[in-house]
Design a protein around this motif. Structure first.
Motif, PDB file in Angstrom:
ATOM      1  N   ARG A 295      40.603 -57.520   6.661  1.00 32.17           N
ATOM      2  CA  ARG A 295      40.148 -58.783   5.799  1.00 32.17           C
ATOM      3  C   ARG A 295      41.383 -59.594   5.871  1.00 32.17           C
ATOM      4  O   ARG A 295      42.510 -59.335   5.571  1.00 32.17           O
ATOM      5  CB  ARG A 295      39.938 -58.148   4.466  1.00 32.17           C
TER       6      ARG A 295
ATOM      7  N   ASP B 298      34.737 -57.718   8.220  1.00 35.23           N
ATOM      8  CA  ASP B 298      33.720 -57.344   8.815  1.00 35.23           C
ATOM      9  C   ASP B 298      34.016 -55.985   9.101  1.00 35.23           C
ATOM     10  O   ASP B 298      35.232 -55.361   9.853  1.00 35.23           O
ATOM     11  CB  ASP B 298      33.055 -57.957   9.923  1.00 35.23           C
TER      12      ASP B 298
ATOM     13  N   SER C 273      28.778 -54.454   7.864  1.00 31.92           N
ATOM     14  CA  SER C 273      29.179 -55.083   6.570  1.00 31.92           C
ATOM     15  C   SER C 273      30.135 -56.193   7.006  1.00 31.92           C
ATOM     16  O   SER C 273      30.997 -55.974   7.483  1.00 31.92           O
ATOM     17  CB  SER C 273      29.803 -53.876   5.667  1.00 31.92           C
TER      18      SER C 273
ATOM     19  N   GLY D 207      31.556 -59.544   5.029  1.00 31.95           N
ATOM     20  CA  GLY D 207      32.114 -59.969   3.667  1.00 31.95           C
ATOM     21  C   GLY D 207      32.811 -61.780   3.671  1.00 31.95           C
ATOM     22  O   GLY D 207      33.411 -61.891   4.862  1.00 31.95           O
TER      23      GLY D 207
ATOM     24  N   GLN E  31      32.553 -64.140  -4.186  1.00 37.87           N
ATOM     25  CA  GLN E  31      32.506 -63.094  -3.300  1.00 37.87           C
ATOM     26  C   GLN E  31      31.141 -62.916  -2.715  1.00 37.87           C
ATOM     27  O   GLN E  31      30.475 -62.474  -3.717  1.00 37.87           O
ATOM     28  CB  GLN E  31      33.326 -62.075  -3.525  1.00 37.87           C
ATOM     29  N   CYS E  32      30.912 -62.869  -1.616  1.00 40.58           N
ATOM     30  CA  CYS E  32      29.517 -62.523  -1.200  1.00 40.58           C
ATOM     31  C   CYS E  32      29.676 -61.428  -0.005  1.00 40.58           C
ATOM     32  O   CYS E  32      30.790 -61.363   0.934  1.00 40.58           O
ATOM     33  CB  CYS E  32      28.964 -63.646  -0.391  1.00 40.58           C
ATOM     34  N   ARG E  33      28.578 -60.558   0.076  1.00 36.98           N
ATOM     35  CA  ARG E  33      28.831 -59.385   1.236  1.00 36.98           C
ATOM     36  C   ARG E  33      27.508 -59.027   1.673  1.00 36.98           C
ATOM     37  O   ARG E  33      26.436 -59.153   0.905  1.00 36.98           O
ATOM     38  CB  ARG E  33      29.365 -58.154   0.639  1.00 36.98           C
TER      39      ARG E  33
ATOM     40  N   ASP F 124      25.172 -56.008   3.888  1.00 36.29           N
ATOM     41  CA  ASP F 124      25.369 -54.904   4.472  1.00 36.29           C
ATOM     42  C   ASP F 124      23.835 -54.592   5.215  1.00 36.29           C
ATOM     43  O   ASP F 124      22.627 -54.800   4.594  1.00 36.29           O
ATOM     44  CB  ASP F 124      25.313 -53.907   3.371  1.00 36.29           C
TER      45      ASP F 124
END
Length: 344
Positions: free
Chosen positions: A255, A267, A290, A292, A299-301, A303
């Motif tokens: 990250r 990722d 995943s 992000g 914050q967004c993610r 999956d």
């Protein structure tokens, strides 16, 4: 390692293509009719084949092929008294039989060093129900001879003095092709029509005028702060009780925070391939992803996961997608569908 070479055309013209024939003693310059030679009935072949689309990071490229060779039908030449260069597509022709109507042919061309190390030079795959073309699947007739021809991937390789060529044949190549629905016994019949043509290359005067390879270059990355360091694991496990082979891979790109605007990105990918030896229908492939993105409190993610299995008649695929803003799931969807195997 490597160097530039000069050719006026591509594909290169190879008027001196070298032909090696398959025989009980390996690869020979002369053809001899012999009794059929049978493939091992093994499914867990090719766990050392590397990534389908390598990016050059550790673990991407094929490793030593000796384990795969030990699970394949191999034909090895005598050590070459002089080195040999090839450039282009090796082409293989085989006379074969099969005891099942559906079968796969996997071919690997390897460079075997004096210490036994086996280096993958080129490879190719052929669904034998497509031996006469890809317009429609044509089932094999069990016990009946047929011809198969396969062009291997283009390659440029210099075999050193004292090294040997090896052709390894198998009826499966687990990481790159789905197994046939039943265990299959393939055989190859040595003779004039069972051989490999190597695209032999003669050095050209222009070769000496070319520059050496420079150090690789890339553009400088944006200034960033590492919030989580990248890491990768890629392992093969053999369960000796169940005789199950599993490749598990996890690639965490880490990250980072871009200092220019504070954007954070990450990722993570996980892939698993598993098969029980002798049971081609046990093959299962699972993937997870995943990704992000965020900045400060936003914050967004996303999956995603999926898996694929097969019966004798169909492939089955399941997929799942979830999207989160913070810890709140804002979207979710599941897919499940089947595809007829149609000769695969």
């Amino acid at each position: 390692p490597g160097r530039w070479v000069a050719e006026p055309n591509w594909p290169p013209e190879n008027p001196e293509s070298r032909c090696l024939y398959f025989c009980g003693n390996g690869l020979s310059k002369n053809s001899n009719a012999e009794e059929p030679i049978y493939f091992p009935k093994i499914h867990a072949v090719g766990f050392e084949s590397g990534m389908w689309f390598p990016m050059g990071i550790p673990g991407d490229f094929p490793g030593d092929q000796r384990l795969a060779d030990s699970r394949s039908l191999c034909f090895t030449s005598e050590p070459l008294a002089e080195g040999m260069e090839i450039l282009g597509n090796p082409e293989i022709k085989l006379v074969m039989t099969s005891d099942k109507p559906e079968a796969l042919l996997a071919v690997r061309l390897c460079d075997v060093a004096p210490d036994g190390t086996s280096l993958l030079v080129s490879w190719g795959l052929l669904n034998l129900t497509h031996r006469n073309g890809h317009e429609a699947a044509e089932p094999l007739i069990p016990g009946e001879q047929f011809n198969a021809a396969l062009r291997l991937n283009a390659c440029a390789h210099a075999l050193k003095q004292g090294h040997r060529w090896r052709i390894a044949l198998s009826s499966s190549y687990t990481l790159h092709a789905w197994c046939s629905p039943e265990p299959v016994e393939l055989a190859v019949l040595p003779g004039e029509e069972t051989c490999i043509h190597l695209p032999f290359r003669t050095a050209r005067p222009e070769d000496a005028m070319l520059p050496d390879f420079d150090e690789p270059e890339c553009s400088p990355p944006l200034e960033n702060e590492i919030m989580r360091s990248p890491c990768r694991d890629r392992t093969v496990k053999h369960d000796l009780i169940e005789d199950c082979f599993t490749l598990a891979e996890k690639t965490d790109s880490g990250r980072i925070c871009l200092k220019e605007d504070g954007l954070e990105i990450e990722d993570v990918s996980q892939d698993t391939v598993s098969i029980i030896e002798g049971d081609p229908l046990s093959l299962i492939v699972s993937c997870k992803r995943s990704a992000g993105i965020g900045r400060n409190d936003w914050q967004c993610r996303a999956d995603a996961s999926g898996s694929m299995t097969a019966t004798s008649g169909q492939f089955h695929v399941t997929s799942n997608l979830e999207v989160f803003e913070g810890e709140e799931r804002v979207f979710a969807r599941n897919w499940e569908f089947s595809i007829p195997r149609n000769g695969v």
